[in-house]
Design an enzyme around this catalytic site. Structure first.
Site, short mmCIF file in Angstrom:
data_model
loop_
_atom_site.label_atom_id
_atom_site.label_comp_id
_atom_site.label_asym_id
_atom_site.label_seq_id
_atom_site.Cartn_x
_atom_site.Cartn_y
_atom_site.Cartn_z
N ARG A 46 55.93 30.02 -112.73
CA ARG A 46 55.65 31.22 -111.94
C ARG A 46 54.17 31.34 -111.58
NH1 ARG A 46 59.76 35.20 -112.51
NH2 ARG A 46 58.27 36.91 -112.44
N HIS A 68 47.81 25.39 -73.88
CA HIS A 68 47.24 26.74 -73.81
C HIS A 68 46.20 26.97 -74.90
CE1 HIS A 68 50.03 28.02 -70.68
NE2 HIS A 68 50.94 27.29 -71.32
N LYS A 123 55.54 31.52 -108.14
CA LYS A 123 56.89 31.28 -107.63
C LYS A 123 57.52 32.53 -107.04
CE LYS A 123 60.72 28.96 -106.99
NZ LYS A 123 60.78 27.96 -105.91
N TRP A 125 48.76 36.06 -114.27
CA TRP A 125 48.25 35.65 -112.96
C TRP A 125 47.33 36.78 -112.52
CZ3 TRP A 125 48.28 37.01 -107.72
CH2 TRP A 125 48.07 35.97 -106.80
N ASN A 131 53.64 43.03 -116.33
CA ASN A 131 53.70 42.43 -114.99
C ASN A 131 53.61 43.56 -113.98
OD1 ASN A 131 54.11 39.98 -116.21
ND2 ASN A 131 56.24 39.77 -115.57
N GLY A 132 52.95 43.30 -112.84
CA GLY A 132 52.89 44.30 -111.78
C GLY A 132 51.47 44.76 -111.54
N GLU A 159 58.03 25.47 -91.50
CA GLU A 159 58.29 25.24 -92.92
C GLU A 159 57.66 23.93 -93.39
OE1 GLU A 159 59.79 25.43 -96.85
OE2 GLU A 159 59.17 26.89 -95.34
N CYS A 214 53.54 36.91 -112.96
CA CYS A 214 53.29 36.70 -114.38
C CYS A 214 54.61 36.54 -115.12
CB CYS A 214 52.53 37.89 -114.96
SG CYS A 214 51.02 38.33 -114.09
N GLU A 222 50.85 23.94 -99.03
CA GLU A 222 51.09 24.53 -100.35
C GLU A 222 50.72 23.58 -101.49
OE1 GLU A 222 54.71 27.62 -100.84
OE2 GLU A 222 55.30 25.67 -100.08
N LYS A 264 54.92 23.60 -96.46
CA LYS A 264 55.11 22.74 -97.63
C LYS A 264 53.89 21.86 -97.86
CE LYS A 264 58.62 24.16 -99.37
NZ LYS A 264 57.98 25.40 -98.99
#
Length: 609
Positions: free
Chosen positions: A27, A505, A604, A74, A100-101, A482, A2, A489, A486
């Site tokens: 964010r 396998h 973010k 958020w 926030n939190g 990675e 947030c 996401e 990407k």
């Protein structure tokens, strides 16, 4: 996650708050709101959805006043809605706050407050904090806050307006970032630096349970018991334009295009390209320290963890040290026992990643030396680690990490090279040769960026894919992880990375006619093996795109399309190969019409568990 902003000073607070919230929108959020003292009352405006919805309300119902706080939420407790949006107040309308939190004991506190007669209107843990401090308030804001935070369990960053003290903002945090600063027109608060750069470059990072009282005249600091303390400030020299989109359609594209500069700026902090030498005084180990290292453990989350996987390859290959790379959220709850001679590397772009902070603190408590790889001076990880190797990516706004990943890998490679030099596992000639090749990397990046139309065209034909698989061996396997992250996401396409040698396998059962497989083959010593794996998926109907390090005829023969990076040392190939992989994810998302910079459900900086 947030976003919090606040201002008290000269002028109208509302446009300053909205500007700050717009800056923090990267964010991730699902609602937004502000509260401003209008001279008679604390007036709130908030709305579910995009920030534009709040702006529309303010256009028809403006608020005037020079002291206010704002928030982008958020959702963690309670669905996204008007009622659950911040700010929240107490029953007696004595105060309004944003948070926030996550408050872990909110259920217990809420039950206690209901028994005392408090009426709750939302499903949030934040309203519990507002009601708690309101219940404790007896005319002294500082006393109510110090009493309140002693009862809170979990993480929080709070900005509070009191009706009886209308030109001050009270701030406190624990395990959640908060930055304050004094500018030309007054005092500012934010949960991240970019929201303040237009007004001040000198900021103070709040420590756990420290309290800041912002007034038009300045900022006063107190400890958790209400005792005045002195805190210094940090000067931020980020280019203001670096936090703006400029002429680019998306921040992500801008940040990919900034990678050559970010790479060089970071590398130059640790390397003298002129003399082809490492700057030995930039690394936090003496010869005795380096020789005493028995094991390195690398901790990170998401993209930072993937950077750590490449770091594992570099440390083990160059410095000949046993290395483990682990996900912070798993490691912090393991029963691992640290052994003498271990060193812990923690990686975080923001320096505020909750699980990474917890893992670092666990190691420090065990007496393990901690080294942070971080992009933000003054962040929690940068403050608490024993040593810090800073990246110089500058502000990164898009949720999907690009230049921060590149600079993290850069620092890890140079740290591994430094340890190898001190331990005597590489020769001076090899170090000089690697540094020479390193100097040519930005030009190779620019070439790939300049030819991105090829990638755009490929994406225009493949964006309908429902599944994309990335395969590779060794360094390429780490890079593939990675690349897959990407793509999923920002394009919401199911994508996975597999060790090419593991296909037989089980995972080769996923290949169907027309399945898109992207095969990374930048390691010449493994090219023949990778070519064999490519053929295995090709004959089962896969359409294979190869990514090679220069000319690799054995690989080309099995691929429908091939992208090439300029031939470079195999250890350095990831610095170039990541560019087309990031561009591919970007163009796939654009073709699908996805929100590139702010993907759904993502934030973010993950500052809660």
């Amino acid at each position: 996650m947030c976003g919090i902003v606040g201002f008290t000073g000269v002028g109208n607070a509302t446009p300053i708050l909205i500007e700050g919230l717009e800056t923090l929108a990267y964010r991730g959020y699902d609602s937004a709101g502000i509260a401003v003292w209008d001279g008679e009352n604390i007036v709130m405006r908030k709305e579910k959805g995009q920030l534009q919805n709040l702006k529309d309300i303010l256009a028809s119902e403006p608020i005037g006043g020079s002291c206010g706080i704002g928030h982008t939420r958020w959702a963690t407790h309670g669905e996204p809605s008007y009622i659950n949006s911040h700010p929240h107040g107490d029953d007696k309308k004595q105060l309004v706050l944003v948070h926030n939190g996550i408050i872990e004991n909110y259920v217990k506190l809420k039950s206690m407050l209901i028994d005392k007669g408090c009426n709750f209107v939302s499903d949030t843990d934040t309203e519990v904090v507002a009601q708690l401090i309101g219940d404790l308030y007896k005319g002294d804001p500082l006393a109510a806050i110090t009493a309140g935070i002693r009862l809170l369990e979990g993480s929080f960053a709070l900005a509070i307006l009191f009706r009886d003290d209308p030109d001050r903002i009270y701030c406190v945090c624990k395990d959640s970032p908060m930055v304050v600063g004094y500018g030309r027109d007054g005092a500012h608060i934010a949960s991240d630096i970019p929201a303040m750069l237009s007004y001040t470059r000198d900021v103070t990072f709040m420590g756990d349970k420290q309290i800041a009282v912002l007034s038009p005249e300045g900022i006063a600091f107190y400890d958790e018991f209400g005792t005045p303390i002195d805190k210094g400030s940090t000067h931020i020299d980020w280019d203001l334009d670096a936090a703006k989109k400029g002429s680019y359609e998306h921040y992500m594209m801008k940040e990919i295009c900034e990678e050559p500069v970010a790479f060089r700026k970071t590398a130059e902090q640790y390397v003298s390209f002129k003399y082809r030498k490492l700057k030995t005084d930039c690394f936090p180990w003496s010869e005795e320290d380096a020789q005493s290292i028995k094991r390195i453990r690398i901790i990170g989350c998401g993209t930072a963890y993937h950077a750590g996987l490449l770091g594992k390859k570099y440390f083990s290959t160059l410095a000949k040290i046993p290395v483990e790379a682990e996900i912070a959220s798993e490691f912090r709850y393991s029963d691992y026992t640290f052994e003498p001679g271990e060193m812990l590397f923690v990686i975080s772009q923001s320096g505020e990643t909750a699980d990474t902070i917890a893992a670092m603190r666990m190691a420090k408590q065990a007496g393990v030396k901690t080294v942070a790889v971080c992009n933000v001076i003054g962040s929690t990880i940068a403050r608490e680690a024993d040593d810090v190797l800073f990246t110089y990516a500058g502000p990164e706004i898009a949720v999907a990490a690009t230049k921060s990943y590149l600079t993290q890998v850069t620092v890890l490679f140079l740290a591994a090279l430094s340890l190898a030099e001190v331990r005597g596992t590489v020769t001076e000639e090899r170090i000089a040769s690697l540094i020479t090749e390193l100097a040519s990397i930005p030009a190779g990046m620019e070439k790939l960026i300049d030819s991105r139309e090829e990638i755009q065209y490929f994406a225009s034909r493949e964006f309908v894919a429902q599944h994309v698989f990335f395969i590779g061996r060794g360094i390429d396997c780490a890079l593939a992880m990675e690349a897959a992250l990407k793509l999923k996401e920002i394009s919401y396409i199911h994508s996975e990375a597999y060790a090419a040698g593991e296909l037989k396998h089980g995972t080769i059962a996923l290949i169907e006619d027309g399945t898109l497989v992207i095969a990374l083959a930048t390691q010449g010593s493994l090219a023949a093996k990778t070519a064999s794996n490519i053929e295995e998926v090709r004959v089962r109907g896969a359409k294979v795109l190869g990514l090679t390090n220069g000319e690799m005829p054995d690989v080309d023969a099995h691929c429908a399309n091939v992208w090439r990076i300029d031939k470079t040392n195999e250890l350095l190939a990831p610095f170039l190969a990541i560019i087309p992989l990031q561009l591919f994810a970007y163009y796939m998302a654009v073709q699908k019409g996805c929100s590139v910079d702010k993907p759904r459900n993502l934030a973010k900086s993950v500052t809660v568990e």
